[in-house]
Motif scaffolding. Structure first.
Motif, PDB file in Angstrom:
ATOM      1  N   THR A  79       0.829  -1.201   0.000  1.00 47.12           N
ATOM      2  CA  THR A  79       0.000   0.000   0.000  1.00 47.12           C
ATOM      3  C   THR A  79       0.867   1.256   0.000  1.00 47.12           C
ATOM      4  O   THR A  79       0.555   2.244  -0.669  1.00 47.12           O
ATOM      5  N   THR A  80       1.977   1.220   0.728  1.00 45.98           N
ATOM      6  CA  THR A  80       2.904   2.354   0.764  1.00 45.98           C
ATOM      7  C   THR A  80       3.502   2.621  -0.611  1.00 45.98           C
ATOM      8  O   THR A  80       3.621   3.775  -1.043  1.00 45.98           O
ATOM      9  N   LEU A  81       3.871   1.578  -1.328  1.00 40.82           N
ATOM     10  CA  LEU A  81       4.472   1.742  -2.649  1.00 40.82           C
ATOM     11  C   LEU A  81       3.528   2.428  -3.632  1.00 40.82           C
ATOM     12  O   LEU A  81       3.978   3.166  -4.518  1.00 40.82           O
ATOM     13  N   MET A  92      10.383   2.548  -2.231  1.00 41.61           N
ATOM     14  CA  MET A  92      10.995   1.469  -1.454  1.00 41.61           C
ATOM     15  C   MET A  92      11.574   1.979  -0.139  1.00 41.61           C
ATOM     16  O   MET A  92      11.548   1.284   0.877  1.00 41.61           O
ATOM     17  N   THR A  93      12.074   3.206  -0.148  1.00 43.94           N
ATOM     18  CA  THR A  93      12.559   3.790   1.101  1.00 43.94           C
ATOM     19  C   THR A  93      11.397   4.011   2.067  1.00 43.94           C
ATOM     20  O   THR A  93      11.500   3.722   3.266  1.00 43.94           O
ATOM     21  N   ALA A  94      10.277   4.511   1.536  1.00 48.98           N
ATOM     22  CA  ALA A  94       9.083   4.697   2.367  1.00 48.98           C
ATOM     23  C   ALA A  94       8.571   3.360   2.883  1.00 48.98           C
ATOM     24  O   ALA A  94       8.096   3.252   4.026  1.00 48.98           O
ATOM     25  N   ALA A  95       8.674   2.316   2.050  1.00 52.65           N
ATOM     26  CA  ALA A  95       8.244   0.980   2.474  1.00 52.65           C
ATOM     27  C   ALA A  95       9.116   0.478   3.619  1.00 52.65           C
ATOM     28  O   ALA A  95       8.621  -0.127   4.586  1.00 52.65           O
ATOM     29  N   ALA A  96      10.426   0.743   3.526  1.00 54.67           N
ATOM     30  CA  ALA A  96      11.325   0.349   4.610  1.00 54.67           C
ATOM     31  C   ALA A  96      10.978   1.095   5.893  1.00 54.67           C
ATOM     32  O   ALA A  96      10.976   0.515   6.990  1.00 54.67           O
ATOM     33  N   GLU A  97      10.674   2.385   5.764  1.00 53.98           N
ATOM     34  CA  GLU A  97      10.298   3.168   6.942  1.00 53.98           C
ATOM     35  C   GLU A  97       9.014   2.627   7.558  1.00 53.98           C
ATOM     36  O   GLU A  97       8.896   2.521   8.787  1.00 53.98           O
ATOM     37  N   ILE A 166      18.429  -7.122  -0.850  1.00 50.89           N
ATOM     38  CA  ILE A 166      19.264  -6.168  -0.107  1.00 50.89           C
ATOM     39  C   ILE A 166      18.382  -5.264   0.749  1.00 50.89           C
ATOM     40  O   ILE A 166      18.661  -5.020   1.930  1.00 50.89           O
ATOM     41  N   LEU A 167      17.297  -4.767   0.149  1.00 52.80           N
ATOM     42  CA  LEU A 167      16.365  -3.907   0.881  1.00 52.80           C
ATOM     43  C   LEU A 167      15.792  -4.632   2.093  1.00 52.80           C
ATOM     44  O   LEU A 167      15.785  -4.098   3.212  1.00 52.80           O
ATOM     45  N   ILE A 189      19.186   3.311   4.321  1.00 53.87           N
ATOM     46  CA  ILE A 189      18.533   2.446   3.339  1.00 53.87           C
ATOM     47  C   ILE A 189      18.233   3.214   2.058  1.00 53.87           C
ATOM     48  O   ILE A 189      18.448   2.724   0.945  1.00 53.87           O
ATOM     49  N   GLY A 190      17.757   4.455   2.197  1.00 48.98           N
ATOM     50  CA  GLY A 190      17.456   5.276   1.032  1.00 48.98           C
ATOM     51  C   GLY A 190      18.684   5.535   0.182  1.00 48.98           C
ATOM     52  O   GLY A 190      18.632   5.508  -1.054  1.00 48.98           O
ATOM     53  N   SER A 191      19.822   5.783   0.820  1.00 50.66           N
ATOM     54  CA  SER A 191      21.065   6.027   0.095  1.00 50.66           C
ATOM     55  C   SER A 191      21.474   4.799  -0.713  1.00 50.66           C
ATOM     56  O   SER A 191      21.873   4.904  -1.883  1.00 50.66           O
ATOM     57  N   VAL A 192      21.362   3.619  -0.102  1.00 51.36           N
ATOM     58  CA  VAL A 192      21.702   2.380  -0.804  1.00 51.36           C
ATOM     59  C   VAL A 192      20.761   2.150  -1.978  1.00 51.36           C
ATOM     60  O   VAL A 192      21.188   1.796  -3.084  1.00 51.36           O
TER      61      VAL A 192
END
Length: 201
Positions: A79-81, A92-97, A166-167, A189-192
Motif C-alpha cells: 500500500t505504501t508503494l 521502497m525507502t518509504a516501504a522500509a520506513e 538487499i532492501l 537504506i534510502g542512500s543504498v
C-alpha cells in the motif's frame, strides 16, 4: 442439506484465525514459552486433536503465526508503494520506513525480542535466520510488486530480486538489531536504494 464448500472453507479460516489470535495473545502477554497446544485449544473452545488437525505441531503454530504477521506487514508495504507511482527509490525507502515503524510498535515482535526467558527464543530462529517465512516470503512478494508497479527495465529478474533482497535484509537488520534512530536507518537504506536503482528506470 449439505454445507457448501465455500462455507466450510470460511469456517475453517475463521477457526484458524481464532487459534492464531489465542496463541498471539499468550505470546504478547507472557512470551512464547507460555504457549502450549492444550492452552490454545481450551481458549478457542476446541479439542487438542482438532487443533493438531488444523494447525499441526507447536512449531507449525509458530510458523503460521509468523507467516500471518508477515503478510500483514507486506500488505502495508504494498500500500505504501502505491503512493510513489513514479519513484521506485522513494517508494521502497518509504516501504522500509513503514516496516521499521510498524515493527517497532508490533506487540508480537516486542514480546519475542524481549527475551523474557530462554524458552522464548524458540521463535527467534524463524524470525531472523530461517530464509522462510520472512526473508524469502518478503523478497518474492516485493519483487513481484516492484516489477508490476515500476517495470524497472534496467534490471533483469535476477538483478531486481537481488536489489529487493538487499532492501529486505537491511530493513530486517535495523529492525532486529537497531543501533540508532529509525530516521538514521531510513536515511541509510534510502542512500543504498538510490545507488542500486540509479539506472533501473
Amino acid at each position: 442439506m449439505a454445507e457448501s464448500p465455500n462455507f466450510q472453507t470460511e469456517m475453517r479460516r475463521l477457526l484458524r484465525d481464532r487459534m492464531l489470535d489465542a496463541a498471539r495473545d499468550v505470546v504478547c502477554a507472557e512470551g512464547w514459552g507460555a504457549v502450549n497446544m492444550s492452552r490454545v485449544a481450551k481458549t478457542v473452545g476446541i479439542s487438542r486433536p482438532v487443533l493438531y488437525k488444523e494447525i499441526g505441531t507447536k512449531q507449525d503454530l509458530a510458523d503460521a503465526l509468523i507467516a500471518r504477521e508477515t503478510d500483514e506487514f507486506l500488505t502495508g508495504i504494498a500500500t505504501t508503494l502505491v503512493d510513489y507511482p513514479d519513484d521506485p527509490a522513494g517508494g521502497m525507502t518509504a516501504a522500509a520506513e513503514y516496516a521499521l515503524r510498524t515493527g517497532a510498535d508490533n506487540p508480537l515482535l516486542k514480546a519475542v525480542l524481549s527475551g523474557r526467558n530462554e524458552s522464548d527464543t524458540t521463535l527467534l530462529p524463524a524470525l531472523i535466520s530461517d530464509p522462510d517465512p520472512i526473508l524469502g516470503r518478503a523478497v518474492r512478494a516485493l519483487t513481484a510488486v516492484a516489477r508490476e508497479q515500476y517495470r524497472l527495465p534496467g534490471l533483469d529478474d535476477d538483478e531486481l530480486t537481488s536489489t529487493i533482497e538487499i532492501l529486505v535484509r537491511l530493513a530486517l537488520s535495523h529492525l532486529f538489531q537497531p543501533t540508532g534512530s529509525i530516521e538514521r536507518a531510513v536515511t541509510q537504506i534510502g542512500s543504498v536504494l538510490r545507488s542500486l536503482l540509479e539506472d533501473a528506470v
